[in-house]
Every structure is written in C-alpha cells, then in structure tokens.
Design a protein around this motif. Structure first.
Motif, PDB file in Angstrom:
ATOM      1  N   VAL A 175     -42.296 -11.363  36.959  1.00 14.36           N
ATOM      2  CA  VAL A 175     -42.004 -12.834  36.926  1.00 14.36           C
ATOM      3  C   VAL A 175     -40.522 -12.901  37.251  1.00 14.36           C
ATOM      4  N   VAL A 176     -39.943 -13.988  38.020  1.00 12.20           N
ATOM      5  CA  VAL A 176     -38.399 -14.292  38.131  1.00 12.20           C
ATOM      6  C   VAL A 176     -38.344 -15.351  37.231  1.00 12.20           C
ATOM      7  N   VAL A 177     -37.103 -15.003  36.331  1.00 15.17           N
ATOM      8  CA  VAL A 177     -36.491 -16.318  35.636  1.00 15.17           C
ATOM      9  C   VAL A 177     -35.306 -16.439  36.118  1.00 15.17           C
ATOM     10  N   ARG A 178     -35.143 -17.801  36.538  1.00 16.31           N
ATOM     11  CA  ARG A 178     -34.075 -18.082  37.157  1.00 16.31           C
ATOM     12  C   ARG A 178     -33.543 -19.268  36.466  1.00 16.31           C
ATOM     13  N   GLU A 179     -32.130 -19.364  36.302  1.00 13.45           N
ATOM     14  CA  GLU A 179     -31.190 -20.419  35.419  1.00 13.45           C
ATOM     15  C   GLU A 179     -31.347 -21.606  36.595  1.00 13.45           C
ATOM     16  N   ASN A 180     -31.568 -22.715  36.128  1.00 15.33           N
ATOM     17  CA  ASN A 180     -32.023 -23.989  36.960  1.00 15.33           C
ATOM     18  C   ASN A 180     -30.809 -24.953  37.140  1.00 15.33           C
ATOM     19  N   THR A 181     -29.781 -24.857  36.272  1.00 15.98           N
ATOM     20  CA  THR A 181     -29.140 -26.043  36.172  1.00 15.98           C
ATOM     21  C   THR A 181     -27.647 -25.957  36.735  1.00 15.98           C
ATOM     22  N   GLU A 182     -27.139 -24.933  36.984  1.00 14.95           N
ATOM     23  CA  GLU A 182     -25.822 -24.853  37.434  1.00 14.95           C
ATOM     24  C   GLU A 182     -25.427 -23.747  38.759  1.00 14.95           C
ATOM     25  N   ALA A 231     -14.441 -25.384  53.958  1.00 19.07           N
ATOM     26  CA  ALA A 231     -15.183 -25.908  53.053  1.00 19.07           C
ATOM     27  C   ALA A 231     -15.232 -25.130  51.701  1.00 19.07           C
ATOM     28  N   ILE A 232     -15.146 -25.888  50.766  1.00 24.73           N
ATOM     29  CA  ILE A 232     -15.392 -24.865  49.280  1.00 24.73           C
ATOM     30  C   ILE A 232     -16.053 -25.396  48.513  1.00 24.73           C
ATOM     31  N   ALA A 233     -16.899 -24.554  47.983  1.00 25.75           N
ATOM     32  CA  ALA A 233     -17.956 -24.637  47.031  1.00 25.75           C
ATOM     33  C   ALA A 233     -17.974 -24.053  45.546  1.00 25.75           C
ATOM     34  N   GLU A 234     -17.604 -24.812  44.528  1.00 34.57           N
ATOM     35  CA  GLU A 234     -17.388 -24.126  43.154  1.00 34.57           C
ATOM     36  C   GLU A 234     -18.667 -23.518  42.686  1.00 34.57           C
ATOM     37  N   ARG A 235     -18.562 -22.508  41.930  1.00 32.90           N
ATOM     38  CA  ARG A 235     -19.804 -21.637  41.482  1.00 32.90           C
ATOM     39  C   ARG A 235     -19.302 -21.734  39.927  1.00 32.90           C
ATOM     40  N   VAL A 236     -20.410 -22.551  39.271  1.00 39.40           N
ATOM     41  CA  VAL A 236     -20.476 -22.601  37.838  1.00 39.40           C
ATOM     42  C   VAL A 236     -21.316 -21.837  37.022  1.00 39.40           C
ATOM     43  N   ILE A 237     -20.653 -21.115  36.249  1.00 38.31           N
ATOM     44  CA  ILE A 237     -21.458 -20.220  35.255  1.00 38.31           C
ATOM     45  C   ILE A 237     -20.983 -20.466  33.927  1.00 38.31           C
ATOM     46  N   THR A 238     -21.858 -20.763  32.997  1.00 38.86           N
ATOM     47  CA  THR A 238     -21.332 -21.130  31.518  1.00 38.86           C
ATOM     48  C   THR A 238     -22.082 -20.058  30.478  1.00 38.86           C
ATOM     49  N   ARG A 239     -21.329 -19.934  29.432  1.00 38.12           N
ATOM     50  CA  ARG A 239     -22.014 -19.104  28.661  1.00 38.12           C
ATOM     51  C   ARG A 239     -23.442 -19.593  27.928  1.00 38.12           C
ATOM     52  N   THR A 240     -23.131 -20.925  27.614  1.00 38.59           N
ATOM     53  CA  THR A 240     -24.587 -21.601  27.043  1.00 38.59           C
ATOM     54  C   THR A 240     -25.912 -21.462  28.053  1.00 38.59           C
ATOM     55  N   HIS A 271     -27.321  -9.136  38.943  1.00 38.94           N
ATOM     56  CA  HIS A 271     -26.038 -10.083  39.110  1.00 38.94           C
ATOM     57  C   HIS A 271     -25.213  -9.458  40.150  1.00 38.94           C
ATOM     58  N   LYS A 272     -23.982  -9.904  40.328  1.00 34.69           N
ATOM     59  CA  LYS A 272     -22.992  -9.419  41.415  1.00 34.69           C
ATOM     60  C   LYS A 272     -21.951  -9.097  40.878  1.00 34.69           C
ATOM     61  N   ALA A 273     -21.900  -8.659  39.450  1.00 33.01           N
ATOM     62  CA  ALA A 273     -20.259  -8.695  38.513  1.00 33.01           C
ATOM     63  C   ALA A 273     -19.512  -7.782  39.300  1.00 33.01           C
ATOM     64  N   ASN A 274     -19.835  -6.689  40.165  1.00 31.67           N
ATOM     65  CA  ASN A 274     -18.624  -5.835  40.798  1.00 31.67           C
ATOM     66  C   ASN A 274     -17.847  -6.668  41.664  1.00 31.67           C
ATOM     67  N   VAL A 275     -18.355  -7.654  42.242  1.00 31.92           N
ATOM     68  CA  VAL A 275     -17.431  -8.630  43.230  1.00 31.92           C
ATOM     69  C   VAL A 275     -17.028  -9.904  42.464  1.00 31.92           C
ATOM     70  N   LEU A 276     -18.294 -10.576  41.985  1.00 33.38           N
ATOM     71  CA  LEU A 276     -17.849 -12.019  41.206  1.00 33.38           C
ATOM     72  C   LEU A 276     -17.603 -11.472  39.842  1.00 33.38           C
ATOM     73  N   ARG A 277     -16.327 -10.969  39.666  1.00 31.00           N
ATOM     74  CA  ARG A 277     -16.273 -10.343  38.479  1.00 31.00           C
ATOM     75  C   ARG A 277     -15.973 -11.299  37.433  1.00 31.00           C
ATOM     76  N   VAL A 278     -15.502 -12.705  37.502  1.00 39.09           N
ATOM     77  CA  VAL A 278     -15.673 -13.555  36.606  1.00 39.09           C
ATOM     78  C   VAL A 278     -16.762 -14.420  36.357  1.00 39.09           C
ATOM     79  N   SER A 279     -17.358 -15.048  37.290  1.00 40.27           N
ATOM     80  CA  SER A 279     -18.591 -15.842  37.075  1.00 40.27           C
ATOM     81  C   SER A 279     -19.888 -14.796  36.876  1.00 40.27           C
ATOM     82  N   ASP A 280     -20.221 -13.739  37.506  1.00 45.44           N
ATOM     83  CA  ASP A 280     -21.174 -13.088  37.267  1.00 45.44           C
ATOM     84  C   ASP A 280     -20.809 -12.085  35.926  1.00 45.44           C
ATOM     85  N   GLY A 281     -19.628 -11.896  35.826  1.00 42.27           N
ATOM     86  CA  GLY A 281     -18.831 -10.983  34.680  1.00 42.27           C
ATOM     87  C   GLY A 281     -19.489 -11.894  33.381  1.00 42.27           C
TER      88      GLY A 281
END
Length: 332
Positions: A106-113, A129-138, A167-177
């Motif tokens: 089963v793949v469980v995928r966050e669905n809102t951000e 073109a710029i896209a903002e990636r939003v990752i929240t603690r909640t 994740h890809k925290a080795n590159v996206l250190r803040v968001s995926d971190g």
C-alpha cells in the motif's frame, strides 16, 4: 446514508454508470445523488467545481469520483476539482493498494500540500516559473500516523508490519528534512512496527524491480503520486487501480486511470477500477461481507474471460457490468 457520485470527464460517466448500477443492487438502502465537476463543466460554466457540487459532497457520507481531464497548460480560473475537493474537505490521506502475484503493498500519500498547494508564479520576464513546495509538521505527522495505523492493522492480518519512509532529504534538506524528522518522531510511538528509509529514486527503482520487498510506503504528495503509479503495474495497471482519499469522517473514492479521452464514448472503458472503488467504499462503511460479494463476482467474470480490450478481451463496459451483476445474482 448518502453517496455523492461525480462522473467528471471522459470515461468517468461510463465507469460511474457501472459502479452505480452495481451499488444499487448490492446496497439498495443507500441514497445516490449525482453532481457535476470537471474540465467540461468549466468550459461550459467557467467553474470546475460548482458550489452546488461542493455542498452535495459536504453533505454526503462518501463520494465516488469518476475522472477529471485537466489541461496541461495554464488556464485562468481553472483548478482541478479533485485537488480542490481533497483540500477543501481535508481528505489528507490517499491510500493506494496494489495486489498482484507475490505483491501486497500500500502506498500512503499525503494529499493536501507539497507542490500541489498551487503556489506557482511566472516571473516578470516570462522566462522563469517558480513553484513553492509546502511541507508542514502537522500534515507530515498525521499521514505517517495513518500509515502506521494501517501497517499495524495489516500486521494483525499476517503482513510484516513494515513502513518504508520515502523522501529526498539529501537534496531537499529543509522540506523533506522536516518530513523525515517528523516521520521518525511518529515512528517512535509504534515500537511493534519495523521502519526503513529510502530515497525516492531508490524506492522507485526497487518498486519497479522488487515490489515484494514493500509492505506500507509513506511519502509526500508528489512522490506518492509517482510511486503509486509505478506500483500499480504489478496489480494489473492503471485500468484496474483504485484509491481512497480519507479525512476525519469523510471519504472520496476514485479510479486512477483518468479521463482517457482517446476511448471516451466508445463503450469499451474498463469498469474494474471504478468497481474496486465500490469495494473500498463498502469496506469503509463496514459492509465487508457485501464488499467480498462484489470482489468474488469480479474475479469470477475475469476468470471467464469477459474483459475489456485494455486487458486482452473484447467485451464492452456494459457487457462486463452485466456479467458481474449476473454473478452477484447467483450469490443471493
């Protein structure tokens, strides 16, 4: 108990017709109401998700959604209605099971951000073109907790109880971190489960080549979208894959195949994914026996070779549906 049916675009109306026909036989006490949404509605009215449809979705116990044909270029005022429904109704957990020979994951995928938050812009020069990636603690905490609770349920049924945090925290250190940090914090509350981490590129490679190594995968929105499509290859492909979008006391069920405009109106759309959505819906409202009846009927029809062209048959959507209804009748 009311079910809101939104056929949407393309083959959505064809597969939802099959789903509602079966649902009316299996659960005649349910009230089905139909509402409109999608690219076609936007072209006609200027609104992809009418207020009346959103109101009906809010009032319903659950939603069956057919398909949406979003354009691949910017259109002023247009926003995907399925994305809007997920965010507005806070359907934060996308659950995509894959079952095939030797595979049960089963793949469980966050669905809102994530990149689906809609924060995009074009710089003044028109060349950037710029896209903002939003990752929240909640959001990260609740999706990982959902995955852990699912893994615990599966463990009780004999599955390994293993969670793969992607994740890809080795590159996206803040968001995926942040996602990784929160995931490991939540994992500490589930000592009975086994946890591992995978970078998304490694996870994709292993999912394609060795899917049997996975049990429950949990990840962010974009990565989950891609990985779940890879996974479904091992369960028969996009034509049979179904998903649930779950929130607090709310649920939306949708096939994964999309609008398929190349075959829309030809009567050959595979209704299996939509019917698998009905199975998931019935299970969600605690009608597991009824869900199993439908599953057995679908398996019997497939074993008889009554299949649509996409899976090697020559049957129409209607013929497959009628054969399944006949099988259900024989079980009564």
């Amino acid at each position: 108990m009311q079910i809101c049916v939104i056929p949407g675009d393309g083959i959505g109306s064809e597969v939802m017709a099959a789903a509602t026909a079966v649902l009316r036989v299996l659960a005649p006490d349910l009230t089905l109401c139909e509402a409109e949404a999608g690219w076609g509605v936007f072209q006609r009215t200027g609104v992809a998700l009418p207020a009346e449809t959103l109101a009906a979705a809010r009032e319903a116990t659950a939603i069956l959604f057919g398909a949406v044909a979003s354009p691949s270029h910017p259109v002023p005022g247009y926003r995907s209605p399925i994305v809007e429904l997920r965010r507005t109704l806070d359907l934060y957990a996308n659950i995509r099971p894959t079952i095939g020979p030797g595979v049960d994951l089963v793949v469980v995928r966050e669905n809102t951000e994530d990149l689906y938050s809609g924060r995009e812009r074009l710089e003044d020069d028109g060349n950037t073109a710029i896209a903002e990636r939003v990752i929240t603690r909640t959001a990260s905490a609740r999706i990982v907790r959902t995955a852990c609770e699912l893994a615990r349920t599966r463990q009780a049924a004999g599955r390994p109880g293993k969670i793969t945090i992607v994740h890809k925290a080795n590159v996206l250190r803040v968001s995926d971190g942040l996602f990784r940090t929160v995931a490991l914090e939540v994992a500490a509350d589930f000592p009975e489960l086994t946890f591992e981490e995978r970078l998304v590129d490694v996870a994709a490679m292993q999912l394609a080549a060795q899917p049997q190594r996975f049990d429950v995968i949990v990840t962010t929105n974009m990565f989950g979208d891609i990985l779940s499509d890879i996974a479904c290859i091992h369960g028969g492909g996009l034509g049979v894959a179904a998903s649930s979008n779950l929130g607090h006391g709310r649920a939306l069920f949708e096939p994964v195949h999309g609008a398929a405009p190349d075959i829309a109106g030809r009567g050959i759309a595979n209704p299996t994914a939509a019917l698998n959505c009905v199975v998931m819906l019935l299970e969600w409202i605690d009608r597991t026996h009824t869900a199993e009846r439908l599953r057995r009927a679908m398996d019997a029809v497939a074993s008889e070779g009554i299949r649509t062209p996409d899976v090697g048959g020559d049957a129409t959507t209607r013929e497959v549906t009628e054969a399944i209804l006949e099988q259900i009748a024989t079980q009564a």
